[in-house]
Design a protein around this motif. Structure first.
Motif, PDB file in Angstrom:
ATOM      1  N   GLY A 114       2.971 -31.064 -11.372  1.00  0.00           N
ATOM      2  CA  GLY A 114       1.679 -31.692 -11.170  1.00  0.00           C
ATOM      3  C   GLY A 114       1.632 -32.399  -9.833  1.00  0.00           C
ATOM      4  N   LEU A 115       2.730 -33.079  -9.488  1.00  0.00           N
ATOM      5  CA  LEU A 115       2.840 -33.778  -8.208  1.00  0.00           C
ATOM      6  C   LEU A 115       4.198 -33.467  -7.612  1.00  0.00           C
ATOM      7  N   LEU A 116       4.215 -32.992  -6.373  1.00  0.00           N
ATOM      8  CA  LEU A 116       5.446 -32.698  -5.646  1.00  0.00           C
ATOM      9  C   LEU A 116       5.549 -33.606  -4.431  1.00  0.00           C
ATOM     10  N   LEU A 117       6.654 -34.340  -4.326  1.00  0.00           N
ATOM     11  CA  LEU A 117       6.969 -35.091  -3.114  1.00  0.00           C
ATOM     12  C   LEU A 117       8.159 -34.405  -2.454  1.00  0.00           C
ATOM     13  N   TYR A 118       7.957 -33.894  -1.256  1.00  0.00           N
ATOM     14  CA  TYR A 118       9.003 -33.145  -0.569  1.00  0.00           C
ATOM     15  C   TYR A 118       9.445 -33.903   0.676  1.00  0.00           C
ATOM     16  N   ASN A 119      10.710 -34.293   0.688  1.00  0.00           N
ATOM     17  CA  ASN A 119      11.301 -35.032   1.813  1.00  0.00           C
ATOM     18  C   ASN A 119      10.467 -36.262   2.191  1.00  0.00           C
ATOM     19  N   SER A 120       9.983 -36.921   1.185  1.00  0.00           N
ATOM     20  CA  SER A 120       9.166 -38.109   1.407  1.00  0.00           C
ATOM     21  C   SER A 120      10.009 -39.376   1.270  1.00  0.00           C
ATOM     22  N   LEU A 149      11.686 -33.868  -4.438  1.00  0.00           N
ATOM     23  CA  LEU A 149      12.649 -32.918  -3.911  1.00  0.00           C
ATOM     24  C   LEU A 149      13.035 -33.287  -2.478  1.00  0.00           C
ATOM     25  N   GLY A 150      14.330 -33.427  -2.250  1.00  0.00           N
ATOM     26  CA  GLY A 150      14.832 -33.685  -0.903  1.00  0.00           C
ATOM     27  C   GLY A 150      15.807 -32.610  -0.486  1.00  0.00           C
ATOM     28  N   GLU A 151      15.618 -32.044   0.697  1.00  0.00           N
ATOM     29  CA  GLU A 151      16.481 -30.948   1.148  1.00  0.00           C
ATOM     30  C   GLU A 151      16.823 -31.082   2.628  1.00  0.00           C
ATOM     31  N   ASP A 152      18.105 -30.843   2.939  1.00  0.00           N
ATOM     32  CA  ASP A 152      18.578 -30.651   4.319  1.00  0.00           C
ATOM     33  C   ASP A 152      18.263 -31.815   5.242  1.00  0.00           C
ATOM     34  N   ARG A 153      18.197 -33.026   4.712  1.00  0.00           N
ATOM     35  CA  ARG A 153      17.900 -34.175   5.562  1.00  0.00           C
ATOM     36  C   ARG A 153      19.153 -34.864   6.081  1.00  0.00           C
ATOM     37  N   GLY A 154      20.255 -34.688   5.418  1.00  0.00           N
ATOM     38  CA  GLY A 154      21.490 -35.326   5.854  1.00  0.00           C
ATOM     39  C   GLY A 154      21.445 -36.843   5.757  1.00  0.00           C
ATOM     40  N   LYS A 155      20.651 -37.380   4.829  1.00  0.00           N
ATOM     41  CA  LYS A 155      20.488 -38.820   4.683  1.00  0.00           C
ATOM     42  C   LYS A 155      19.920 -39.135   3.301  1.00  0.00           C
ATOM     43  N   ALA A 156      19.777 -40.410   3.048  1.00  0.00           N
ATOM     44  CA  ALA A 156      19.124 -40.849   1.822  1.00  0.00           C
ATOM     45  C   ALA A 156      17.636 -41.029   2.074  1.00  0.00           C
ATOM     46  N   LEU A 157      16.836 -40.530   1.151  1.00  0.00           N
ATOM     47  CA  LEU A 157      15.396 -40.784   1.174  1.00  0.00           C
ATOM     48  C   LEU A 157      15.159 -42.088   0.438  1.00  0.00           C
ATOM     49  N   ASN A 158      14.467 -43.029   1.081  1.00  0.00           N
ATOM     50  CA  ASN A 158      14.406 -44.406   0.618  1.00  0.00           C
ATOM     51  C   ASN A 158      13.114 -44.748  -0.124  1.00  0.00           C
ATOM     52  N   GLN A 159      13.256 -45.639  -1.060  1.00  0.00           N
ATOM     53  CA  GLN A 159      12.150 -46.357  -1.704  1.00  0.00           C
ATOM     54  C   GLN A 159      11.040 -45.434  -2.196  1.00  0.00           C
ATOM     55  N   ILE A 160      11.360 -44.723  -3.241  1.00  0.00           N
ATOM     56  CA  ILE A 160      10.350 -43.925  -3.932  1.00  0.00           C
ATOM     57  C   ILE A 160      10.159 -44.556  -5.298  1.00  0.00           C
ATOM     58  N   TYR A 161       8.931 -45.026  -5.560  1.00  0.00           N
ATOM     59  CA  TYR A 161       8.615 -45.774  -6.775  1.00  0.00           C
ATOM     60  C   TYR A 161       7.602 -44.990  -7.601  1.00  0.00           C
ATOM     61  N   ILE A 162       7.963 -44.708  -8.852  1.00  0.00           N
ATOM     62  CA  ILE A 162       7.086 -43.985  -9.784  1.00  0.00           C
ATOM     63  C   ILE A 162       6.781 -44.944 -10.923  1.00  0.00           C
ATOM     64  N   GLN A 163       5.527 -45.361 -11.070  1.00  0.00           N
ATOM     65  CA  GLN A 163       5.238 -46.420 -12.033  1.00  0.00           C
ATOM     66  C   GLN A 163       3.853 -46.255 -12.666  1.00  0.00           C
ATOM     67  N   ASP A 164       3.765 -46.625 -13.934  1.00  0.00           N
ATOM     68  CA  ASP A 164       2.488 -46.706 -14.651  1.00  0.00           C
ATOM     69  C   ASP A 164       1.745 -45.376 -14.720  1.00  0.00           C
ATOM     70  N   ASN A 165       2.468 -44.290 -14.904  1.00  0.00           N
ATOM     71  CA  ASN A 165       1.843 -42.974 -15.035  1.00  0.00           C
ATOM     72  C   ASN A 165       1.967 -42.464 -16.471  1.00  0.00           C
ATOM     73  N   TYR A 166       1.075 -41.554 -16.821  1.00  0.00           N
ATOM     74  CA  TYR A 166       1.115 -40.903 -18.130  1.00  0.00           C
ATOM     75  C   TYR A 166       1.341 -39.418 -17.894  1.00  0.00           C
ATOM     76  N   ILE A 167       2.499 -38.919 -18.342  1.00  0.00           N
ATOM     77  CA  ILE A 167       2.916 -37.542 -18.088  1.00  0.00           C
ATOM     78  C   ILE A 167       3.130 -36.855 -19.427  1.00  0.00           C
ATOM     79  N   HIS A 168       2.487 -35.722 -19.642  1.00  0.00           N
ATOM     80  CA  HIS A 168       2.559 -35.125 -20.971  1.00  0.00           C
ATOM     81  C   HIS A 168       2.325 -33.624 -20.914  1.00  0.00           C
ATOM     82  N   HIS A 169       2.783 -32.948 -21.958  1.00  0.00           N
ATOM     83  CA  HIS A 169       2.591 -31.520 -22.138  1.00  0.00           C
ATOM     84  C   HIS A 169       3.011 -30.740 -20.891  1.00  0.00           C
ATOM     85  N   ILE A 170       4.313 -30.794 -20.660  1.00  0.00           N
ATOM     86  CA  ILE A 170       4.918 -30.014 -19.576  1.00  0.00           C
ATOM     87  C   ILE A 170       5.621 -28.827 -20.234  1.00  0.00           C
ATOM     88  N   ASN A 171       4.842 -27.784 -20.548  1.00  0.00           N
ATOM     89  CA  ASN A 171       5.360 -26.608 -21.261  1.00  0.00           C
ATOM     90  C   ASN A 171       6.371 -27.010 -22.322  1.00  0.00           C
TER      91      ASN A 171
END
Length: 798
Positions: A114-120, A149-171
């Motif tokens: 539903g939502l993709l964060l790539y190298n963010s 999803l993080g790929e080929d960055r050679g580092k840590a991806l910082n401060q990703i916060y997932i909060q107060d969401n409603y996620i349901h019916h994923i096959n």
């Protein structure tokens, strides 16, 4: 040239899109607000690149189709926010199970989310509803809700916060681990530049009917060292500062939560409900981690075939070291915890409470391996109800323990149990000073203790409790004052300092089980009376309430309902009037179970409950079935004195589910609500819209029990007028109140009840609107959404 504005709604959306594309061939405007209200807006922005400080806001009440995959990196001072605006329900993103190409490589793995964060980095995602379901059960698609999803960055991806969401019916009917609700994955598919994460926070989300795993983290296998034999304390590519808290995760295809490849993650205050519906898997587990702490979590309903080998609430898994499992509550799983015998070391399991886990306590995985070392299990309480026949070790699968020391644990069965077939066949296993009540101890137990431990009031099995502030509802599993095991356990060095209920442990403490002796805050016992006892409908106090788990199926109130109030002079609480309705889908609609608590709060307008200030805790109250027009009365056996409050200070009365069957509240319409879970009487002081569960609540110092206060008119006699007032609405088959003195002996007793009901049945005329009693300090008011109502000694705040 950059197009700068913080109010895109000032221009027509189509013009804004055109300007953005014309003037911003690179990243979009810095610090701008992007309002998405149509599918065209969604399609325009769903693969756009955003800048630090940008706010991507989807309109509430709208449904958007497709995978939202914005790109961009924020900064510590200017995060990128993906959230909602407007009023109403959360905006919905539905990808319908569609598989999309890899975001950058034609030959890369496709994605479905539903939502993709790539190298963010430096991104917050909040207040969204996400689903990704095409109705199928295919195993070849790794369907996700939110995929980071993080790929080929050679580092840590910082401060990703997932909060107060409603996620349901994923096959939903999908069992694999590489799919699920919220999934973080770091890899180096085209280089040696490993990618990991730092400062990940996953909080206050609801995940329900999710195929695969509810919440999981993972680093590509070649990019991360095994932890059990790692010589240092921090691995270069491990996920750092992972915090997962206050999530409700239910009905997953596999595990509820998997913490892989982390260093010093904290997993707390989460609920796992009915995990692993389509494949065996423990509810919470860690793999290849250092210093993972699971604490204050609840796990229940992980059941399957008797031969399933991964059906525990918790699992200390292999290639790990320093795992701590403490202060958790499990019930209704096959067993409390699993321990893997593959390479693993330094595991501590302490101060947990296991109630009615179906087959036993501890399962050892990988029977033919023997590489696990140094596991210490102490001060846990395990209680099994009468119909269970537990096996403490290797339940039903005859597993053999390894390299484990058991101290100060309480194993108590209401019927009988055994240690397990292979309990004495392990290698380097010590049982020393444990309590076995109605359970045959292991033959090798050094100091078997077999007296009844005298738990304070065992038997209740509440569901979905507040593990941060509401563990008092489990106080029945404390040792009572007359317990023979108030002391005498083995002193444990570095024992954590607190018991299950948060009481401090003195140095060298010798306590048994999960908690110290006592039942502080339990308060008086209570009697529940029914029959529409509240004097008249025009004085019932109706308070709108909204649970904090929107979108859960059915009308079960799976979280708490809380109301704050103030007392302007010391008040002796005696009766709590409560309107409720039974759940027709529950197992036994003749009996509803609830827990009731009263806490202190600093601020009745917006406050977190103050830990350790329980004034009253009533567990597993049995409320008989009522029709929607009735009001029950919870009568305390002795008055509870509530001290006068000053300033903004006050109290909060909270109701939570006490077990199956469920319960729901009398409906008065969809009104704004002010009641939330996770220990908050008001969540950030903000009232949310859309509440549909309302309840009637009134507090009184009037004793309405039969023997004490039948005479509402205070004229010294119990007469027909009093009875008509008392029995307003008589006709409900569950009415339990008599007319008063039917035998004319001026004593209201059970004889009167029998005489009156047999003589008059259900033909009594309800009280007239003019026949209203005058109890001494009964709260009489109806609240507007934000009004303050003063009556008698109470001020209720909605």
């Amino acid at each position: 040239m950059r197009f700068k504005t913080t109010h895109f709604e000032r221009l027509p959306q189509a013009l804004l899109c055109a300007l953005a594309l014309l003037l911003c061939p690179g990243p979009l405007a810095r610090g701008a607000d992007f309002y998405i209200s149509t599918q065209a807006d969604f399609d325009t922005y769903r693969q756009a690149t955003f800048s630090p400080g940008d706010n991507i806001l989807l309109e509430r009440g709208k449904v958007f189709t497709g995978m939202f995959a914005p790109r961009g990196v924020g900064s510590p001072a200017n995060r990128i926010t993906i959230s909602a605006y407007g009023t109403g329900n959360k905006p919905i993103i539905n990808n319908h199970g569609v598989v999309h190409p890899h975001p950058t490589r034609a030959n890369g793995d496709p994605v479905s989310a539903g939502l993709l964060l790539y190298n963010s980095e430096y991104v917050t995602v909040s207040n969204l509803e996400i689903t990704n379901n095409n109705g199928g059960t295919q195993e070849d698609v790794q369907s996700m809700g939110i995929y980071v999803l993080g790929e080929d960055r050679g580092k840590a991806l910082n401060q990703i916060y997932i909060q107060d969401n409603y996620i349901h019916h994923i096959n939903g009917e999908v069992e694999g681990k590489e799919r699920g609700g919220i999934h973080f994955y770091g890899a180096s598919p085209t280089s040696s530049n490993a990618t990991t994460f730092n400062d990940v926070r996953i909080t206050n989300n609801v995940l329900n009917y999710v195929g695969g795993v509810g919440i999981s983290t993972d680093i590509a296998n070649a990019d991360i060292e095994r932890a059990h034999d790692f010589p240092g304390t921090h691995r270069a590519n491990a996920i750092k500062n992972l915090y997962v808290a206050h999530n409700w995760i239910g009905n997953t295809g596999r595990n509820s939560l998997v913490a892989r490849d982390t260093d010093y993650a904290v997993i707390e205050y989460n609920t796992s409900a009915n995990s692993s519906r389509h494949s065996t898997g423990n509810s919470f587990y860690n793999f290849k981690t250092i210093g993972t702490v699971f604490q204050f979590n609840e796990a229940y309903g992980n059941t399957g075939d008797v031969g399933d080998h991964d059906r525990g609430g918790f699992d200390a898994d292999y290639y790990s070291k320093g795992t701590v499992i403490q202060y958790n509550y499990t019930h209704g799983n096959h067993w409390f915890a699993s321990i893997m015998k593959k390479p693993m070391t330094d595991t501590i399991i302490r101060y947990n409470l296991s109630v009615n886990d179906l087959y036993g306590a501890y399962h050892y995985g990988f029977e033919n391996d023997s590489d696990m070392t140094d596991t210490n299990i102490y001060n846990n309480t395990h209680y099994f109800k009468e119909e269970l026949s537990p096996e403490l070790i290797g339940p039903r699968l005859d597993r053999t323990p390894l390299e484990t020391v058991f101290n100060n644990n309480v194993f108590s069965s209401a019927s009988s149990g055994t240690a397990g077939t292979n309990a004495d066949n392990g290698t380097n296993v010590t049982y020393d000073t444990n309590v076995y009540h109605n359970i045959t101890p292991p033959a090798s137990e050094v100091n078997p203790l077999t007296q009844n431990p005298q738990l304070y009031s065992p038997g209740a099995e509440p569901y979905d409790i507040d593990m941060e502030f509401g563990r008092g509802v489990l106080a029945g599993y404390m040792l009572a004052g007359n317990s023979p095991y108030g002391a005498g356990g083995i002193p444990i060095a570095n024992d954590g300092g607190l018991d299950f209920w948060g009481s401090p442990l003195s140095a060298g403490s010798t306590v048994f089980g999960a908690g110290k002796v006592g039942a502080a805050g339990m308060g008086p016992t209570a009697t529940v009376l029914t029959g529409d006892l509240f004097p008249a409908t025009n004085v019932a106090n109706v308070i709108a309430a909204t649970p904090d788990h929107p979108g859960l199926s059915g009308d079960d109130a799976l979280t708490s309902l809380t109301q704050t109030f103030q007392v302007d002079s010391t008040f002796d609480l005696k009766t709590i009037f409560l309107g409720y309705d039974y759940d027709p889908n529950s197992l036994d609609p003749n009996e509803i179970l609830v827990n009731l608590e009263i806490f202190e709060v600093d601020d009745v307008g917006a406050s977190t409950l103050i830990p350790g200030t329980s004034q009253l805790v009533l567990t597993g109250l049995s409320l008989p079935e009522l029709i929607a027009s009735d009001v029950g009365a919870i009568v305390l056996d002795s008055a509870l004195s509530l001290e006068e409050t000053a300033g903004t200070a006050g109290y909060a009365l909270r109701l939570t589910n006490g077990g199956n069957p469920g319960f729901e509240w009398l409906r008065t319409g969809s009104t704004a609500g002010s009641v939330y879970a996770f220990g908050q009487a008001y969540e950030d002081g903000v009232e949310k819209l859309g509440g549909e569960r309302d309840f009637i609540l009134a507090l009184s110092d009037l004793d309405i029990s039969l023997a004490d206060n039948a005479d509402f008119n205070t004229d010294g006699e119990v007469d027909g007028t009093d009875f008509l007032i008392w029995q307003r609405g008589f006709g409900n088959s569950n009415a339990q109140i008599t007319d008063g003195d039917a035998n004319h002996d001026k004593v209201v007793d059970s004889d009167d009840l029998v005489v009156w009901k047999n003589q008059y049945g259900t033909q009594i005329t309800p009280a007239s609107s003019t026949a209203v009693p005058e109890p001494s300090s009964l709260l009489v008011c109806t609240l507007a959404i934000s009004a303050i109502c003063l009556s008698g000694r109470f001020a209720f705040t909605a």
